[in-house]
Design an enzyme around this catalytic site. Structure first.
Site, mmCIF file in Angstrom:
data_model
loop_
_atom_site.group_PDB
_atom_site.id
_atom_site.type_symbol
_atom_site.label_atom_id
_atom_site.label_comp_id
_atom_site.label_asym_id
_atom_site.label_seq_id
_atom_site.Cartn_x
_atom_site.Cartn_y
_atom_site.Cartn_z
ATOM 1 N N GLU A 170 12.730 -9.512 1.304
ATOM 2 C CA GLU A 170 11.952 -8.332 1.709
ATOM 3 C C GLU A 170 12.760 -7.068 1.384
ATOM 4 O O GLU A 170 13.961 -7.026 1.644
ATOM 5 C CB GLU A 170 11.707 -8.448 3.220
ATOM 6 C CG GLU A 170 10.985 -7.294 3.855
ATOM 7 C CD GLU A 170 10.835 -7.515 5.381
ATOM 8 O OE1 GLU A 170 11.103 -8.635 5.886
ATOM 9 O OE2 GLU A 170 10.476 -6.534 6.052
ATOM 10 N N TYR A 182 11.079 8.960 0.756
ATOM 11 C CA TYR A 182 10.991 7.962 -0.314
ATOM 12 C C TYR A 182 11.529 8.447 -1.660
ATOM 13 O O TYR A 182 11.535 7.681 -2.621
ATOM 14 C CB TYR A 182 9.534 7.505 -0.474
ATOM 15 C CG TYR A 182 8.986 6.864 0.783
ATOM 16 C CD1 TYR A 182 9.476 5.640 1.232
ATOM 17 C CD2 TYR A 182 7.998 7.488 1.550
ATOM 18 C CE1 TYR A 182 8.996 5.053 2.392
ATOM 19 C CE2 TYR A 182 7.507 6.911 2.711
ATOM 20 C CZ TYR A 182 8.016 5.693 3.123
ATOM 21 O OH TYR A 182 7.542 5.117 4.278
ATOM 22 N N ARG A 184 8.165 0.767 13.263
ATOM 23 C CA ARG A 184 8.596 0.217 11.966
ATOM 24 C C ARG A 184 9.715 -0.809 12.120
ATOM 25 O O ARG A 184 10.121 -1.455 11.162
ATOM 26 C CB ARG A 184 9.062 1.332 11.036
ATOM 27 C CG ARG A 184 7.944 2.260 10.630
ATOM 28 C CD ARG A 184 8.384 3.300 9.605
ATOM 29 N NE ARG A 184 7.468 4.422 9.634
ATOM 30 C CZ ARG A 184 6.323 4.493 8.948
ATOM 31 N NH1 ARG A 184 5.975 3.524 8.133
ATOM 32 N NH2 ARG A 184 5.541 5.549 9.056
ATOM 33 N N ARG A 234 4.318 11.058 -2.160
ATOM 34 C CA ARG A 234 4.311 10.805 -0.711
ATOM 35 C C ARG A 234 5.692 11.051 -0.113
ATOM 36 O O ARG A 234 6.693 10.517 -0.601
ATOM 37 C CB ARG A 234 3.805 9.380 -0.424
ATOM 38 C CG ARG A 234 4.841 8.312 -0.355
ATOM 39 C CD ARG A 234 4.278 6.924 -0.106
ATOM 40 N NE ARG A 234 4.158 6.590 1.294
ATOM 41 C CZ ARG A 234 4.410 5.368 1.777
ATOM 42 N NH1 ARG A 234 4.774 4.372 0.973
ATOM 43 N NH2 ARG A 234 4.267 5.129 3.052
ATOM 44 N N ARG A 247 13.818 4.666 11.802
ATOM 45 C CA ARG A 247 12.650 5.561 11.785
ATOM 46 C C ARG A 247 11.837 5.367 13.070
ATOM 47 O O ARG A 247 12.414 5.178 14.125
ATOM 48 C CB ARG A 247 11.829 5.286 10.520
ATOM 49 C CG ARG A 247 12.610 5.598 9.232
ATOM 50 C CD ARG A 247 11.781 5.333 7.995
ATOM 51 N NE ARG A 247 10.563 6.121 7.977
ATOM 52 C CZ ARG A 247 9.535 5.905 7.151
ATOM 53 N NH1 ARG A 247 9.618 4.928 6.250
ATOM 54 N NH2 ARG A 247 8.458 6.652 7.210
ATOM 55 N N SER A 265 13.107 2.854 2.409
ATOM 56 C CA SER A 265 13.714 3.581 3.534
ATOM 57 C C SER A 265 14.336 2.586 4.516
ATOM 58 O O SER A 265 14.077 1.375 4.450
ATOM 59 C CB SER A 265 12.639 4.408 4.244
ATOM 60 O OG SER A 265 11.703 3.554 4.886
ATOM 61 N N HIS A 287 4.515 -4.352 9.113
ATOM 62 C CA HIS A 287 4.522 -4.236 10.573
ATOM 63 C C HIS A 287 3.246 -4.757 11.223
ATOM 64 O O HIS A 287 3.128 -4.718 12.448
ATOM 65 C CB HIS A 287 4.728 -2.758 10.950
ATOM 66 C CG HIS A 287 5.747 -2.065 10.091
ATOM 67 N ND1 HIS A 287 7.078 -2.415 10.104
ATOM 68 C CD2 HIS A 287 5.629 -1.088 9.145
ATOM 69 C CE1 HIS A 287 7.735 -1.651 9.220
ATOM 70 N NE2 HIS A 287 6.880 -0.848 8.627
ATOM 71 N N ASN A 330 7.891 -5.758 -1.057
ATOM 72 C CA ASN A 330 7.896 -4.601 -0.166
ATOM 73 C C ASN A 330 6.469 -4.504 0.350
ATOM 74 O O ASN A 330 5.598 -3.939 -0.323
ATOM 75 C CB ASN A 330 8.308 -3.325 -0.899
ATOM 76 C CG ASN A 330 8.349 -2.135 0.054
ATOM 77 O OD1 ASN A 330 7.847 -2.216 1.176
ATOM 78 N ND2 ASN A 330 8.946 -1.042 -0.387
ATOM 79 N N ASP A 352 1.799 -15.596 6.877
ATOM 80 C CA ASP A 352 1.286 -16.967 6.751
ATOM 81 C C ASP A 352 1.183 -17.400 5.290
ATOM 82 O O ASP A 352 1.430 -18.568 4.968
ATOM 83 C CB ASP A 352 -0.089 -17.091 7.422
ATOM 84 C CG ASP A 352 0.013 -17.149 8.943
ATOM 85 O OD1 ASP A 352 1.138 -17.295 9.473
ATOM 86 O OD2 ASP A 352 -1.042 -17.066 9.603
ATOM 87 N N HIS A 367 12.725 -2.654 1.538
ATOM 88 C CA HIS A 367 12.143 -1.372 1.936
ATOM 89 C C HIS A 367 12.991 -0.261 1.345
ATOM 90 O O HIS A 367 14.231 -0.317 1.437
ATOM 91 C CB HIS A 367 12.094 -1.225 3.454
ATOM 92 C CG HIS A 367 11.269 -2.292 4.087
ATOM 93 N ND1 HIS A 367 9.898 -2.259 4.085
ATOM 94 C CD2 HIS A 367 11.632 -3.460 4.673
ATOM 95 C CE1 HIS A 367 9.455 -3.358 4.661
ATOM 96 N NE2 HIS A 367 10.483 -4.109 5.032
ATOM 97 N N ALA A 382 3.288 -0.743 4.698
ATOM 98 C CA ALA A 382 2.802 -0.705 6.090
ATOM 99 C C ALA A 382 2.408 -2.088 6.610
ATOM 100 O O ALA A 382 2.496 -2.349 7.816
ATOM 101 C CB ALA A 382 1.623 0.252 6.192
ATOM 102 N N PRO A 394 0.788 -1.227 0.000
ATOM 103 C CA PRO A 394 0.000 0.000 0.000
ATOM 104 C C PRO A 394 0.824 1.283 0.000
ATOM 105 O O PRO A 394 1.855 1.374 0.662
ATOM 106 C CB PRO A 394 -0.824 -0.097 1.290
ATOM 107 C CG PRO A 394 -0.122 -1.095 2.133
ATOM 108 C CD PRO A 394 0.527 -2.052 1.179
ATOM 109 N N ASN A 395 0.305 2.236 -0.748
ATOM 110 C CA ASN A 395 0.849 3.606 -0.828
ATOM 111 C C ASN A 395 2.140 3.717 -1.632
ATOM 112 O O ASN A 395 2.619 4.822 -1.863
ATOM 113 C CB ASN A 395 1.040 4.224 0.572
ATOM 114 C CG ASN A 395 -0.254 4.288 1.341
ATOM 115 O OD1 ASN A 395 -1.232 4.836 0.835
ATOM 116 N ND2 ASN A 395 -0.299 3.704 2.521
HETATM 117 C C1 DQA Z 1 8.335 1.047 3.424
HETATM 118 C C2 DQA Z 1 8.528 1.290 4.932
HETATM 119 C C3 DQA Z 1 7.229 1.070 5.688
HETATM 120 O O1 DQA Z 1 7.424 1.285 7.082
HETATM 121 C C4 DQA Z 1 6.158 2.029 5.203
HETATM 122 O O2 DQA Z 1 4.929 1.780 5.851
HETATM 123 C C5 DQA Z 1 6.009 2.016 3.718
HETATM 124 C C6 DQA Z 1 7.187 1.882 2.868
HETATM 125 C C7 DQA Z 1 9.600 1.385 2.610
HETATM 126 O O3 DQA Z 1 9.668 0.975 1.462
HETATM 127 O O4 DQA Z 1 10.499 2.068 3.118
HETATM 128 O O5 DQA Z 1 4.913 2.224 3.197
HETATM 129 O O6 DQA Z 1 8.056 -0.330 3.233
#
Ligand code: DQA
Length: 141
Positions: free
Chosen positions: A97, A22, A110, A17, A106, A101, A79, A73, A86, A99, A76, A9-10
């Site tokens: 995995e 980012y 997170r 954003r 942070r 950032s 976390h 990735n 699962d 990320h 959110a 998401p996002n």
């Molecule tokens: C993220 C880090 C997460 O904590 C955050 O909620 C994101 C992006 C990252 O790519 O740094 O949406 O996964």
């Protein structure tokens, strides 16, 4: 070798954003970067993005028997999502995995990642490069 790259998401809001965290490149630029990295490495990639936890669970389940690796990735959901953890355990596909950032420097909330309980490797804080590092790791290149 076929790798599924999942963005949560996002991440579709990249460029808009929180650019201080980012960066200023948008999501299309990220997808382009992942495709170019995959081409350079010589691996097939499929890209998927969703803002919905259940859709991410569905795409992980449908990767069973189809993909040899997953780069995720979970944004959110990293976390919060036992369901994504699962699903990854259920299909038992090697997973890395990523990320953009550095989640460890942070907010306190997170620092914990459910997905890390399954992922073989985590790249956090390398920007877009983390996705390339994940593809290299999964392909052994
Ligand atoms: C993220 C880090 C997460 O904590 C955050 O909620 C994101 C992006 C990252 O790519 O740094 O949406 O996964």
């Amino acid at each position: 070798m076929k790798i599924l790259v999942i963005n949560g998401p996002n991440l579709n809001m990249l460029g808009i954003r929180e650019p201080a965290i980012y960066g200023s490149q948008n999501f299309a630029a990220l997808e382009r970067f992942i495709r170019e990295s995959a081409n350079a490495i010589g691996v097939d990639v499929s890209l998927f993005q969703s803002n919905h936890e259940g859709e991410i669970v569905d795409v992980i389940q449908s990767a069973y028997g189809v993909f040899d690796g997953i780069v995720i990735n979970p944004a959110a959901y990293t976390h919060t999502s036992v369901a994504i953890l699962d699903a990854l355990k259920a299909v038992s596909i090697p997973t890395v995995e990523v990320h953009i950032s550095d989640i460890n420097s942070r907010d306190e909330f997170r620092r914990f990642s459910f997905v890390s309980l399954y992922a073989e490797k985590v790249y956090a804080g390398y920007g877009f490069d983390g996705y390339k590092m994940a593809l290299e790791y999964l392909t052994g290149k």
